[in-house]
Motif scaffolding. Structure first.
Motif: not given
Length: 135
Positions: A110-135
């Motif tokens: 659920x969250x993986x698909x949703x975050x992929x969708x949100x990326x199309x809105x071009x966040x100003x910043x992404x805050x995540x740990x290494x595995x989250x950023x790689x995903x």
């Protein structure tokens, strides 16, 4: 490929803190239940004004008023997803900077698909740990 965080100089940090004190921002925080109080307290310590507006109708409206938007998907539900999407859409339309915190992305669908969708809105910043950023 490794992702290196941008290094900020002492002068850059000092300038950012000076700007915070000169014009304290109103930050719309759509964050998870676990860190809501901590997030609010950190922002208050920086003299910012946090607001946790999570209703879908209000979230969209508030994103146009706020100086920044934080989306943290740590306790994501279908209802929260809809509210976050509405807030991001409104923030982008109002040219409000927004940050995505993709908690547990890559591990849960659920969250993986949703975050992929949100990326199309071009966040100003992404805050995540290494595995989250790689995903």
């Amino acid at each position: 490929m490794t992702c290196q965080p941008a290094l900020l100089s002492d002068a850059h940090v000092a300038h950012a803190l000076q700007q915070l004190r000169h014009q304290p921002p109103l930050v719309h925080c759509m964050t998870n239940d676990v860190v809501q109080t901590f997030t609010a307290n950190v922002l208050l310590a920086l003299q910012a004004s946090p607001a946790m507006v999570i209703d879908a109708g209000e979230a969209a409206q508030f994103s146009t008023i706020a100086d920044a938007l934080l989306i943290n998907v740590g306790t994501l539900t279908g209802e929260r997803r809809d509210a976050m999407q509405a807030a991001v859409t409104a923030a982008v339309a109002a040219d409000t900077p927004w940050t995505l915190d993709p908690v547990a992305v890559g591990a849960l669908t659920l969250r993986s698909d949703f975050c992929q969708q949100l990326l199309s809105a071009t966040p100003t910043a992404i805050r995540g740990n290494a595995s989250e950023i790689l995903a």
